[in-house]
Design a protein around this motif. Structure first.
Motif, mmCIF file in Angstrom:
data_model
loop_
_atom_site.group_PDB
_atom_site.id
_atom_site.type_symbol
_atom_site.label_atom_id
_atom_site.label_comp_id
_atom_site.label_asym_id
_atom_site.label_seq_id
_atom_site.Cartn_x
_atom_site.Cartn_y
_atom_site.Cartn_z
ATOM 1 N N ARG A 115 0.851 -1.185 0.000
ATOM 2 C CA ARG A 115 0.000 0.000 0.000
ATOM 3 C C ARG A 115 0.884 1.232 0.000
ATOM 4 N NH1 ARG A 115 -5.535 -1.141 2.979
ATOM 5 N NH2 ARG A 115 -6.363 0.111 1.315
ATOM 6 N N LEU A 135 2.875 6.915 -4.266
ATOM 7 C CA LEU A 135 2.190 7.078 -5.534
ATOM 8 C C LEU A 135 1.800 8.545 -5.597
ATOM 9 C CD1 LEU A 135 0.807 6.338 -8.166
ATOM 10 C CD2 LEU A 135 -1.108 5.416 -6.830
ATOM 11 N N ARG A 160 -5.607 -5.850 -10.636
ATOM 12 C CA ARG A 160 -4.554 -6.650 -9.999
ATOM 13 C C ARG A 160 -4.617 -8.033 -10.627
ATOM 14 N NH1 ARG A 160 -2.374 -6.325 -4.857
ATOM 15 N NH2 ARG A 160 -3.767 -4.615 -4.360
ATOM 16 N N ILE A 192 2.835 -1.626 -10.458
ATOM 17 C CA ILE A 192 3.457 -1.969 -9.177
ATOM 18 C C ILE A 192 3.474 -3.490 -9.035
ATOM 19 C CG2 ILE A 192 3.251 -1.808 -6.666
ATOM 20 C CD1 ILE A 192 1.791 0.898 -7.135
ATOM 21 N N ASP A 248 3.571 -6.573 -6.623
ATOM 22 C CA ASP A 248 3.234 -6.904 -5.239
ATOM 23 C C ASP A 248 3.339 -8.417 -5.109
ATOM 24 O OD1 ASP A 248 2.363 -6.822 -2.631
ATOM 25 O OD2 ASP A 248 0.268 -6.407 -3.130
ATOM 26 N N VAL A 287 -0.126 -4.714 -10.079
ATOM 27 C CA VAL A 287 -1.218 -3.822 -9.721
ATOM 28 C C VAL A 287 -1.132 -2.557 -10.568
ATOM 29 C CG1 VAL A 287 -2.298 -2.562 -7.802
ATOM 30 C CG2 VAL A 287 -1.047 -4.692 -7.357
ATOM 31 N N LEU A 308 -1.653 1.386 -11.352
ATOM 32 C CA LEU A 308 -1.523 2.545 -10.470
ATOM 33 C C LEU A 308 -2.903 3.038 -10.019
ATOM 34 C CD1 LEU A 308 1.364 4.532 -12.186
ATOM 35 C CD2 LEU A 308 1.482 2.746 -10.449
ATOM 36 N N HIS A 355 -5.560 1.183 -9.520
ATOM 37 C CA HIS A 355 -6.039 0.257 -8.489
ATOM 38 C C HIS A 355 -5.315 0.516 -7.160
ATOM 39 C CE1 HIS A 355 -8.269 -3.326 -7.374
ATOM 40 N NE2 HIS A 355 -7.201 -3.717 -6.698
ATOM 41 N N ALA A 356 -4.016 0.785 -7.225
ATOM 42 C CA ALA A 356 -3.263 1.103 -6.004
ATOM 43 C C ALA A 356 -3.821 2.362 -5.353
ATOM 44 C CB ALA A 356 -1.786 1.275 -6.324
ATOM 45 N N ASP A 393 -7.066 1.372 -3.719
ATOM 46 C CA ASP A 393 -6.784 0.586 -2.512
ATOM 47 C C ASP A 393 -6.368 1.469 -1.342
ATOM 48 O OD1 ASP A 393 -7.340 -1.876 -3.586
ATOM 49 O OD2 ASP A 393 -5.243 -2.518 -3.756
ATOM 50 N N ALA A 394 -5.656 2.537 -1.633
ATOM 51 C CA ALA A 394 -5.117 3.400 -0.584
ATOM 52 C C ALA A 394 -6.132 4.412 -0.074
ATOM 53 C CB ALA A 394 -3.881 4.131 -1.095
#
Length: 191
Positions: free
Chosen positions: A2, A39, A131, A162, A164, A169, A171, A173-174, A177-178
């Motif tokens: 994350r 990010l 992802r 990214i 993981d 993943v 960017l 989606h990251a 997620d965050a």
């Protein structure tokens, strides 16, 4: 993984190289101060004009920063890209052999700059899936797993995706997620 999100909304005409240097220095400082995986999200929705020199100073040099192995812990997503932003940004990235992940003003995925068609196809699939692993992606694209793994490695090296563990993943989606969860909605009023 994350990442920490550093969000910057730009509100200005981005013209002249000195203006670009100032903006880039501010973003670089935010990334450095985070001290963790970052990010950085640069929102250009309120930028009526970006010229080639600012695109080079801000976008290209930030992309160079994220693709440097010593700063591998930073990623950049450009948001709010309109038609008038795309040409100068895409041009400077292509000239330098770089690529950047972006979203258009209406949320559509954009890949700006220089990237071969195979890597572009893989990037688009990861963007739509959010992802995924190499094997499911290879099956979906009907490509050999080793070929897809090589394209994924290129996307990771360019900080466009990214990694993981064994999953990759997007960017976007990251970023999702965050984001903090939205408060639960209640249909009753509190007294």
């Amino acid at each position: 993984m994350r990442p920490t999100i550093a969000h910057t909304t730009l509100f200005s005409y981005l013209v002249t190289r000195p203006t670009g240097r100032t903006v880039r220095a501010t973003v670089e400082r935010q990334i450095a101060e985070a001290g963790t995986t970052v990010l950085a999200v640069l929102d250009l929705r309120h930028v009526p004009l970006i010229d080639f020199s600012c695109a080079d100073e801000i976008v290209a040099k930030l992309v160079l920063l994220t693709s440097d192995a010593s700063t591998r812990l930073s990623f950049i997503l450009f948001r709010g890209i309109a038609d008038h932003h795309f040409e100068p940004i895409d041009s400077v990235l292509r000239r330098r052999g770089l690529a950047a992940a972006a979203e258009s003003a209406d949320g559509k995925p954009l890949l700006m700059g220089a990237l071969d068609p195979g890597a572009t196809a893989v990037w688009r699939e990861i963007w739509s899936l959010g992802r995924t692993g190499a094997s499911p992606l290879a099956a979906r694209l009907e490509l050999p797993r080793d070929c897809v793994r090589g394209l994924l490695d290129d996307l990771v090296a360019r900080a466009l995706v990214i990694r993981d563990g064994e999953r990759y993943v997007s960017l976007r989606h990251a970023l999702l997620d965050a984001a903090p969860p939205s408060p639960a909605r209640t249909d009753r009023e509190d007294p």
